[in-house]
Scaffold this active site. Structure first.
Site, PDB file in Angstrom:
ATOM      1  CB  SER A 112      -0.960   0.002   1.189  1.00 47.61           C
ATOM      2  OG  SER A 112      -0.251   0.003   2.405  1.00 47.61           O
ATOM      3  CD  GLU A 137       4.890  -3.351 -14.965  1.00 53.06           C
ATOM      4  OE1 GLU A 137       4.876  -2.194 -15.413  1.00 53.06           O
ATOM      5  OE2 GLU A 137       3.916  -3.855 -14.393  1.00 53.06           O
TER       6      GLU A 137
END
Length: 188
Positions: A112, A137
């Site tokens: 988060s 990625e």
């Protein structure tokens, strides 16, 4: 399928080498310095990003083709931080090397801390009997440059154990990313 706890993750890492190197507690700081947390959590393992990055660039005006990917589309960077240009992406790898058991599927979710800054982490599932460094990625969805920190937490792995083993594992299939080390580009 059931999600596995910190006790199971710790046992599998220590007795079966499922995660190497393995941090058996959640680290939130090193000395007086705060870090983005990594290590074992209640029902997962927060992985760290290594200091090897491939940052996407369009200096060669190439077309992005997953069947014929041009390595020149990336600039290699070795650093404690990586700056991702606006609306671009970078590849990296985990510090940790994984060995997934035959009856386990591992799902990766972004942290988060990065998501709240517009930085999205994408990783496909780690399939049964896959092993290697995980290629990460990072997408910068913002209109500003974004910073990734090496050797700090970037994503959480969740381990799902099946009630029976699969007939054919990733290793059995001879998966193209089996045993990958370092940042691995697309293969066909």
């Amino acid at each position: 399928m059931s999600i596995k706890s910190d006790k199971w993750i710790r046992r599998m890492a220590q007795e079966h080498g499922m995660i190497e190197p393995f941090v058996e507690r959640q680290v939130r700081g090193e000395g007086a310095d705060r870090v983005i947390s990594f290590g074992v959590s209640s029902y997962g393992y927060d992985v760290r990003c290594a200091d090897e990055f491939k940052v996407f660039t369009n200096i060669n005006s190439a077309t992005v083709d997953p069947k014929n990917f041009d390595e020149k589309s990336f600039v290699d960077i070795k650093s404690d931080v990586c700056i991702i240009p606006p609306n671009s992406f970078a590849l990296a790898r985990t510090v940790e090397y994984f060995r997934i058991p035959r009856n386990v599927l591992t799902i990766c979710l972004g942290k988060s801390t990065y998501a709240r800054c517009g930085i999205i982490v994408n990783v496909t599932p780690l399939e049964p009997e896959w092993e290697g460094h995980v290629t990460l990625e990072f997408s910068n969805t913002t209109t500003l440059p974004a910073k990734i920190y090496a050797n700090e937490g970037v994503a959480q792995m969740l381990f799902l154990e099946s009630d029976e083993e699969c007939e054919v594992s990733y290793k059995d299939r001879g998966g193209k990313y089996q045993g990958q080390r370092g940042v691995t580009l697309p293969r066909t």
